[in-house]
Design a protein around this motif. Structure first.
Motif, PDB file in Angstrom:
ATOM      1  N   PRO A 169       0.895  -1.211  -0.051  1.00 47.24           N
ATOM      2  CA  PRO A 169       0.022  -0.081  -0.006  1.00 47.24           C
ATOM      3  C   PRO A 169       1.097   1.189  -0.151  1.00 47.24           C
ATOM      4  N   GLU A 170       2.206   1.192   0.704  1.00 49.28           N
ATOM      5  CA  GLU A 170       2.994   2.408   0.445  1.00 49.28           C
ATOM      6  C   GLU A 170       3.388   2.738  -0.813  1.00 49.28           C
ATOM      7  N   GLN A 171       3.549   1.794  -1.581  1.00 51.73           N
ATOM      8  CA  GLN A 171       3.952   2.063  -3.016  1.00 51.73           C
ATOM      9  C   GLN A 171       3.000   2.361  -3.885  1.00 51.73           C
ATOM     10  N   LEU A 172       1.780   1.877  -3.535  1.00 53.33           N
ATOM     11  CA  LEU A 172       0.390   2.181  -4.271  1.00 53.33           C
ATOM     12  C   LEU A 172       0.170   3.838  -3.991  1.00 53.33           C
ATOM     13  N   ALA A 173       0.380   3.925  -2.916  1.00 53.67           N
ATOM     14  CA  ALA A 173       0.219   5.529  -2.267  1.00 53.67           C
ATOM     15  C   ALA A 173       0.871   6.300  -2.998  1.00 53.67           C
ATOM     16  N   LYS A 174       2.303   5.913  -3.276  1.00 53.93           N
ATOM     17  CA  LYS A 174       3.049   6.961  -4.050  1.00 53.93           C
ATOM     18  C   LYS A 174       2.793   6.827  -5.475  1.00 53.93           C
ATOM     19  N   ARG A 176      -0.735   6.713  -6.621  1.00 54.87           N
ATOM     20  CA  ARG A 176      -1.726   7.616  -6.602  1.00 54.87           C
ATOM     21  C   ARG A 176      -1.332   9.014  -6.516  1.00 54.87           C
ATOM     22  N   ALA A 177      -0.197   9.312  -5.779  1.00 52.52           N
ATOM     23  CA  ALA A 177       0.087  10.796  -5.648  1.00 52.52           C
ATOM     24  C   ALA A 177       0.619  11.288  -6.630  1.00 52.52           C
ATOM     25  N   THR A 284     -11.084   1.956  -4.237  1.00 51.30           N
ATOM     26  CA  THR A 284     -11.107   1.137  -3.072  1.00 51.30           C
ATOM     27  C   THR A 284     -10.983  -0.248  -3.194  1.00 51.30           C
TER      28      THR A 284
END
Length: 312
Positions: A169-174, A176-177, A284
């Motif tokens: 999820p931390e990589q996915l958050a990057k 998305r940002a 989601t």
């Protein structure tokens, strides 16, 4: 095949897979992915198998349109392709499936000869077959390879990519940002998984020492791309998944040299577009079920998932 025979055949189709040609296809690929996501999001049933809903249809539709193969026949070539890539299939089963695919594509070649369309098969028929540059048997064999490899590998990468990003999820958050990270993320996903899990078979043409081991001229060698892509002397922390990796351009997921995957630019485009759109349109998205129970394809020459249940 090797030079010059291999080069002759490869040049017949190179221009159809060049970067600029693939860029022209991007709008159509985006439309295909949007249509599939529309259908997936409209369903009331949960969970949805992402392999069947998205990962498999995307490259299948694209390669069908490129080759001029009717997509409504996808069940025929997908089932035969599964056998051809299976490690458990007998030689007789594989040959039967190849002959069935060759028969189907041989009929297609005949139709294109009578009524050419705006597709790669038609061009090969009119420019290469009818001029005597290629035999009917060689043309059909080329089409079998393009059709099967053109959807099987990318389909597995799409589902593995989705699962991997959900697991990190931390990589996915990057991502998305900063959607501009998508191309580099795709390269890291290709390195991380290397779905073509069958080593390239080669014969040494001269004595060579590799890793302290002398390989003599005439001896057989199996090159493990998946092992090379986790080489600690090339990649920092090679077992980590990191979309900010600066050394990712060294990966060998598409092979190397004159035999590297001719379809790589098209595969990259499909992976980039589907990765961006999937997580944009289904913010989601999450795995439905236990990771330990997912059916991975460990019995095939191309690694992947048999199914990927998701919900949102």
């Amino acid at each position: 095949m090797d030079f010059p025979e291999h080069t002759t055949y490869r040049r017949m189709i190179t221009k159809d897979f060049l970067h600029r040609r693939v860029e022209q296809l991007r709008p159509r690929i985006e439309n295909i992915i949007d249509d599939l996501l529309d259908t997936m999001l409209a369903t009331e049933e949960r969970p949805v198998d992402l392999v069947r809903a998205l990962a498999l249809p995307v490259p299948s539709i694209v390669i069908c349109e490129l080759l001029g193969v009717p997509y409504q026949d996808h069940a025929l070539f997908q089932t035969r392709s599964n056998v051809l890539f299976s490690r458990e299939a007998t030689a007789e089963q594989a040959m039967t499936c190849f002959q069935e695919l060759a028969g189907y594509l041989g009929e297609l070649v005949g139709k294109k000869a009578a009524e050419p369309g705006d597709d790669l098969t038609s061009r090969l028929v009119t420019e290469q077959l009818m001029t005597g540059a290629i035999t009917p048997e060689a043309l059909v064999a080329m089409l079998v390879l393009l059709l099967t490899a053109g959807h099987e590998t990318t389909a597995n990468m799409i589902s593995l990519s989705a699962l991997t990003l959900l697991q990190h999820p931390e990589q996915l958050a990057k991502l998305r940002a900063d959607p501009d990270k998508v191309p580099t993320a795709v390269e890291e996903l290709l390195r991380y998984h290397t779905v073509a899990a069958s080593g390239a078979r080669r014969v040494a043409v001269a004595d060579i020492e590799i890793g302290g081991q002398l390989v003599r001229a005439g001896e057989g060698v199996i090159l493990a791309y998946d092992a090379a892509n986790r080489d600690g002397s090339v990649f920092d922390d090679p077992d980590a998944f990191d979309i900010d990796r600066s050394d990712v351009d060294q990966h060998l997921a598409f092979g190397y040299g004159p035999h590297q995957c001719i379809d790589q630019q098209l595969a990259r485009a499909e992976l980039q577009i589907v990765t961006r759109k999937l997580f944009e349109r289904v913010p989601t998205l999450r795995l439905a079920g236990d990771l330990a129970e997912l059916p991975f394809r460990r019995d095939a020459a191309v690694y992947g998932l048999q199914e990927l249940p998701v919900t949102w």
